[in-house]
Enzyme design. Structure first.
Site, short mmCIF file in Angstrom:
data_model
loop_
_atom_site.label_atom_id
_atom_site.label_comp_id
_atom_site.label_asym_id
_atom_site.label_seq_id
_atom_site.Cartn_x
_atom_site.Cartn_y
_atom_site.Cartn_z
N MET A 22 0.83 -1.21 0.00
CA MET A 22 0.00 0.00 0.00
C MET A 22 0.87 1.26 0.00
O MET A 22 0.38 2.36 0.25
CB MET A 22 -0.94 0.00 1.20
CG MET A 22 -1.87 -1.21 1.21
SD MET A 22 -3.40 -0.93 2.12
CE MET A 22 -2.78 -0.52 3.74
N GLY A 23 2.18 1.11 -0.24
CA GLY A 23 3.04 2.28 -0.33
C GLY A 23 3.55 2.76 1.02
O GLY A 23 3.39 2.09 2.03
N GLU A 27 12.14 -0.02 5.00
CA GLU A 27 13.02 -1.18 4.84
C GLU A 27 12.25 -2.50 4.82
O GLU A 27 12.72 -3.48 4.24
CB GLU A 27 14.10 -1.22 5.94
CG GLU A 27 15.33 -0.39 5.62
CD GLU A 27 16.08 -0.83 4.37
OE1 GLU A 27 16.21 -2.05 4.12
OE2 GLU A 27 16.54 0.06 3.62
N GLY A 28 11.10 -2.57 5.48
CA GLY A 28 10.28 -3.79 5.45
C GLY A 28 9.87 -4.11 4.02
O GLY A 28 10.04 -5.24 3.53
N HIS A 29 9.33 -3.09 3.32
CA HIS A 29 8.97 -3.29 1.91
C HIS A 29 10.21 -3.63 1.07
O HIS A 29 10.18 -4.52 0.23
CB HIS A 29 8.34 -2.02 1.33
CG HIS A 29 7.06 -1.60 2.00
ND1 HIS A 29 6.99 -0.53 2.86
CD2 HIS A 29 5.81 -2.10 1.93
CE1 HIS A 29 5.74 -0.39 3.28
NE2 HIS A 29 5.00 -1.33 2.73
N GLN A 140 6.24 -11.17 7.66
CA GLN A 140 5.80 -11.84 8.89
C GLN A 140 5.20 -10.82 9.88
O GLN A 140 4.43 -11.18 10.76
CB GLN A 140 7.00 -12.57 9.52
CG GLN A 140 6.73 -13.27 10.84
CD GLN A 140 5.72 -14.41 10.71
OE1 GLN A 140 5.53 -14.97 9.62
NE2 GLN A 140 5.06 -14.74 11.80
N LYS A 141 5.55 -9.54 9.71
CA LYS A 141 4.97 -8.46 10.53
C LYS A 141 3.44 -8.58 10.59
O LYS A 141 2.82 -8.33 11.61
CB LYS A 141 5.38 -7.12 9.91
CG LYS A 141 4.50 -5.93 10.20
CD LYS A 141 4.81 -5.35 11.54
CE LYS A 141 4.19 -3.99 11.80
NZ LYS A 141 2.84 -3.82 11.37
N ASP A 142 2.84 -8.95 9.45
CA ASP A 142 1.39 -9.13 9.39
C ASP A 142 1.09 -10.62 9.35
O ASP A 142 0.66 -11.18 8.33
CB ASP A 142 0.83 -8.40 8.16
CG ASP A 142 1.10 -6.90 8.24
OD1 ASP A 142 0.36 -6.21 8.94
OD2 ASP A 142 2.07 -6.44 7.63
N SER A 177 6.63 0.31 10.04
CA SER A 177 5.26 0.34 9.53
C SER A 177 5.01 1.71 8.93
O SER A 177 5.50 2.72 9.46
CB SER A 177 4.26 0.10 10.68
OG SER A 177 2.95 0.50 10.27
P1 AMP Z 1 1.75 -2.68 3.51
O1 AMP Z 1 2.24 -1.72 2.47
O2 AMP Z 1 1.79 -2.14 4.90
O3 AMP Z 1 0.44 -3.32 3.15
O4 AMP Z 1 2.80 -3.87 3.54
C1 AMP Z 1 3.17 -4.54 2.36
C2 AMP Z 1 3.92 -5.77 2.72
O5 AMP Z 1 5.09 -5.42 3.48
C3 AMP Z 1 3.11 -6.74 3.60
O6 AMP Z 1 3.36 -8.06 3.19
C4 AMP Z 1 3.66 -6.49 4.97
O7 AMP Z 1 3.57 -7.60 5.83
C5 AMP Z 1 5.12 -6.18 4.66
N1 AMP Z 1 5.70 -5.43 5.76
C6 AMP Z 1 5.22 -4.30 6.34
N2 AMP Z 1 6.01 -3.92 7.37
C7 AMP Z 1 7.02 -4.84 7.44
C8 AMP Z 1 8.14 -5.02 8.29
N3 AMP Z 1 8.42 -4.15 9.28
N4 AMP Z 1 8.95 -6.08 8.07
C9 AMP Z 1 8.69 -6.96 7.07
N5 AMP Z 1 7.65 -6.84 6.24
C10 AMP Z 1 6.82 -5.80 6.41
#
Ligand code: AMP
Length: 246
Positions: A22-23, A27-29, A140-142, A177
């Site tokens: 979702m943008g 670093e997670g993305h 794995q965060k989610d 996040s």
């Molecule tokens: P989002 O943009 O928040 O929907 O996240 C997109 C993807 O990135 C999802 O699969 C999340 O689980 C993953 N994600 C978000 N935050 C983290 C994080 N801190 N570490 C690893 N993956 C993440």
């Protein structure tokens, strides 16, 4: 890197890795993009703030949106195609077909965010059908999102391999996040109780925060998962319990 907005422009070559997002990239993305880069000929990242997974009154309107910044970061991390559709491309006029992962989607987050996982499962299946990836990457965060998507893929025989990457944290332990951007410095300090409580397996350490849940969940792997509210920001996090010697 190509930026495309319609399904028609999406044709990719060779095995494709998809990273749904979702943008508000952090670093997670980027870790998901890099994993996809290592394992596929073509890497597609989708950038879509999915209205269907937000309930009325949630943060859909204020969710961080900065496509230019995200495009630069995605390109640097090796993404080939950024799929950034308008809502009508995903939900055409008359849209009425939904995926409901009934049990896994109704506990924990599902209890506090009714309809959330219906929106998540539906948009992911739609993205899988549009992009046709060999592999799709999730964090794995989610953890519950992973459980929901894996269940859907098994139940509906969706031809995609689900790859799960570890939670990336800031040095102070807070899981990265996009929603951390909502936190004031003082709120961020208080939010650190969440990773600390999970690491200590001690809900008592959440004293002073509004706790939605702090519970073990029988996902694969098994996790201790929690959701808290800090001011008007809702944060979720979890730690993996499998192999826990306690
Ligand atoms: P989002 O943009 O928040 O929907 O996240 C997109 C993807 O990135 C999802 O699969 C999340 O689980 C993953 N994600 C978000 N935050 C983290 C994080 N801190 N570490 C690893 N993956 C993440």
């Amino acid at each position: 890197m190509k930026i495309v907005r319609t399904a028609a422009e999406l044709r990719t070559e060779g095995s494709t890795g998809l990273v749904p997002t979702m943008g508000g990239f952090h670093e997670g993305h980027l870790s998901l993009f890099r994993s996809a880069r290592a394992e596929n000929r073509t890497v597609v990242a989708s950038l879509f703030v999915n209205p269907a997974q937000f309930a009325p009154g949630e943060d859909l309107d204020r969710y961080p949106r900065d496509e230019k910044r995200d495009a630069t970061l995605a390109e640097e991390a090796g993404v080939d195609v950024l799929f950034a559709p308008a809502a009508e491309e995903i939900y055409p006029d008359g849209f009425q077909t939904w995926v409901d992962v009934e049990e896994v989607g109704s506990i924990l987050e599902g209890e506090y965010r009714p309809g959330h996982f219906r929106g998540v499962a539906t948009v992911c299946l739609k993205l899988f059908n549009l992009v046709r990836p060999a592999r799709a990457y999730f964090g794995q965060k989610d953890a519950q999102q992973v459980a929901v998507i894996k269940r859907m893929v098994r139940d509906l025989a969706v031809p995609v391999e689900i790859r799960v990457c570890p939670t990336i944290r800031d040095e102070d332990g807070l899981a990265l996040s996009s929603r951390n951007a909502y936190l004031s410095p003082e709120e961020r300090e208080r939010a650190l109780a969440l990773p600390r409580a999970l690491a200590a397996r001690d809900p008592g350490a959440l004293d002073g925060l509004a706790v939605d849940y702090f519970e073990e969940a029988d996902f694969e792997p098994r996790v201790l998962a929690a959701a808290v509210r800090v001011g008007s920001t809702r944060l979720i996090d979890n730690v993996v319990l499998e192999g826990d010697t306690e």
